[in-house]
Design a protein around this motif. Structure first.
Motif, PDB file in Angstrom:
ATOM      1  N   SER A   1     -43.017 -29.310  88.528  1.00 47.68           N
ATOM      2  CA  SER A   1     -42.620 -30.546  89.192  1.00 47.68           C
ATOM      3  C   SER A   1     -43.404 -30.734  90.487  1.00 47.68           C
ATOM      4  O   SER A   1     -43.902 -29.771  91.083  1.00 47.68           O
ATOM      5  N   GLU A   2     -43.482 -31.984  90.916  1.00 45.47           N
ATOM      6  CA  GLU A   2     -44.223 -32.289  92.141  1.00 45.47           C
ATOM      7  C   GLU A   2     -43.623 -31.565  93.338  1.00 45.47           C
ATOM      8  O   GLU A   2     -44.347 -31.064  94.203  1.00 45.47           O
ATOM      9  N   GLN A   3     -42.315 -31.511  93.402  1.00 51.88           N
ATOM     10  CA  GLN A   3     -41.653 -30.852  94.529  1.00 51.88           C
ATOM     11  C   GLN A   3     -42.077 -29.390  94.647  1.00 51.88           C
ATOM     12  O   GLN A   3     -42.353 -28.891  95.741  1.00 51.88           O
ATOM     13  N   VAL A   4     -42.154 -28.717  93.509  1.00 50.08           N
ATOM     14  CA  VAL A   4     -42.564 -27.315  93.511  1.00 50.08           C
ATOM     15  C   VAL A   4     -44.042 -27.188  93.863  1.00 50.08           C
ATOM     16  O   VAL A   4     -44.443 -26.288  94.609  1.00 50.08           O
ATOM     17  N   LEU A   5     -44.859 -28.094  93.342  1.00 47.10           N
ATOM     18  CA  LEU A   5     -46.290 -28.066  93.654  1.00 47.10           C
ATOM     19  C   LEU A   5     -46.530 -28.250  95.148  1.00 47.10           C
ATOM     20  O   LEU A   5     -47.381 -27.577  95.739  1.00 47.10           O
ATOM     21  N   VAL A   6     -45.794 -29.170  95.745  1.00 50.76           N
ATOM     22  CA  VAL A   6     -45.936 -29.412  97.182  1.00 50.76           C
ATOM     23  C   VAL A   6     -45.530 -28.165  97.964  1.00 50.76           C
ATOM     24  O   VAL A   6     -46.212 -27.762  98.919  1.00 50.76           O
ATOM     25  N   LYS A   7     -44.440 -27.556  97.551  1.00 48.91           N
ATOM     26  CA  LYS A   7     -43.965 -26.351  98.243  1.00 48.91           C
ATOM     27  C   LYS A   7     -44.974 -25.219  98.120  1.00 48.91           C
ATOM     28  O   LYS A   7     -45.276 -24.520  99.093  1.00 48.91           O
ATOM     29  N   ARG A   8     -45.511 -25.040  96.920  1.00 46.10           N
ATOM     30  CA  ARG A   8     -46.511 -23.990  96.717  1.00 46.10           C
ATOM     31  C   ARG A   8     -47.776 -24.273  97.531  1.00 46.10           C
ATOM     32  O   ARG A   8     -48.364 -23.363  98.133  1.00 46.10           O
ATOM     33  N   SER A   9     -48.185 -25.537  97.536  1.00 46.70           N
ATOM     34  CA  SER A   9     -49.387 -25.912  98.286  1.00 46.70           C
ATOM     35  C   SER A   9     -49.203 -25.654  99.771  1.00 46.70           C
ATOM     36  O   SER A   9     -50.130 -25.210 100.462  1.00 46.70           O
ATOM     37  N   ALA A  10     -48.007 -25.928 100.267  1.00 44.16           N
ATOM     38  CA  ALA A  10     -47.718 -25.712 101.683  1.00 44.16           C
ATOM     39  C   ALA A  10     -47.821 -24.239 102.058  1.00 44.16           C
ATOM     40  O   ALA A  10     -48.062 -23.899 103.224  1.00 44.16           O
ATOM     41  N   HIS A  11     -47.664 -23.370 101.061  1.00 44.72           N
ATOM     42  CA  HIS A  11     -47.777 -21.931 101.299  1.00 44.72           C
ATOM     43  C   HIS A  11     -49.161 -21.398 100.918  1.00 44.72           C
ATOM     44  O   HIS A  11     -49.348 -20.188 100.775  1.00 44.72           O
ATOM     45  N   GLY A  12     -50.111 -22.313 100.730  1.00 44.41           N
ATOM     46  CA  GLY A  12     -51.488 -21.886 100.513  1.00 44.41           C
ATOM     47  C   GLY A  12     -51.913 -21.708  99.076  1.00 44.41           C
ATOM     48  O   GLY A  12     -52.989 -21.143  98.822  1.00 44.41           O
TER      49      GLY A  12
END
Length: 208
Positions: A25-36
């Motif tokens: 999901s986009e929400q998870v992708l954003v969270k993962r991206s925020a952590h590098g």
């Protein structure tokens, strides 16, 4: 697409990521991206690159600069993701970064605006008058001198023929704000043109 942000290089390698990341999901992708997680961010780039480029091109009307603006948008987004709180949709947040990036480019280049048939059709008076070299030059100069917010909306509305709703969506601003800015921009432009060319020369080609 190749995007470089800080010390991280994002290759256009979504094909190599695999379904596990692409289906997240986009929400998870954003969270993962925020952590590098650059693989997660590569998926976000793939999903939104068309929207970002399209937005940039609508504002800049230049292929090369639009490509640069799109790349800068994703670079800025990646750097800013740790501070993204999710209070707005990711697409809206990304759009705002893109729009602000384009405004910065406009401020640097102060482009010379070309008159188009779309603008000629929105004014009172024959289109032939608008093809007058002297009047055209004066209008171009005065549009270029306007504050950036005014210059963008009046260009989109009168030069590119976009509707109020389309401009509101593009600039991510309330419809009432867009209408007010276009009205004020028209008043300001008319005042400045009257100072330079006078009413007799202007009345056939300017808004009443």
């Amino acid at each position: 697409m190749r995007i470089v942000a800080q010390d991280v290089t994002f290759e256009h390698r979504v094909r190599l990521i695999g379904n596990k990341v692409e289906d997240v999901s986009e929400q998870v992708l954003v969270k993962r991206s925020a952590h590098g997680d650059e693989r997660a961010f590569a998926v976000l780039v793939e999903r939104y690159k068309s929207m970002v480029f399209s937005t940039a091109y609508k504002v800049l009307k230049d292929l090369s600069q639009s490509e640069d603006a799109a790349q800068d948008t994703f670079i800025k987004a990646y750097a800013a993701l740790p501070g993204f709180k999710g209070q707005a949709k990711f697409s809206s947040w990304l759009y705002r970064i893109c729009y602000n990036t384009c405004i910065s480019i406009l401020r640097k280049r102060r482009p010379e605006v070309e008159l188009t048939e779309a603008m000629a059709q929105t004014i009172d008076g024959p289109a032939e008058e608008f093809r007058s070299r002297d009047i055209q030059t004066v209008i171009q100069q005065e549009v270029n001198r306007m504050p950036d917010d005014y210059r963008v909306v009046i260009t989109l509305y009168h030069f590119d023929g976009m509707s109020y709703d389309e401009i509101a969506h593009l600039t991510h601003r309330p419809l009432g704000t867009v209408k007010a800015k276009i009205y004020r921009a028209r008043v300001l432009l008319r005042e400045r043109l009257l100072e330079r060319v006078g009413w007799e020369e202007l009345k056939e080609v300017m808004w009443k």
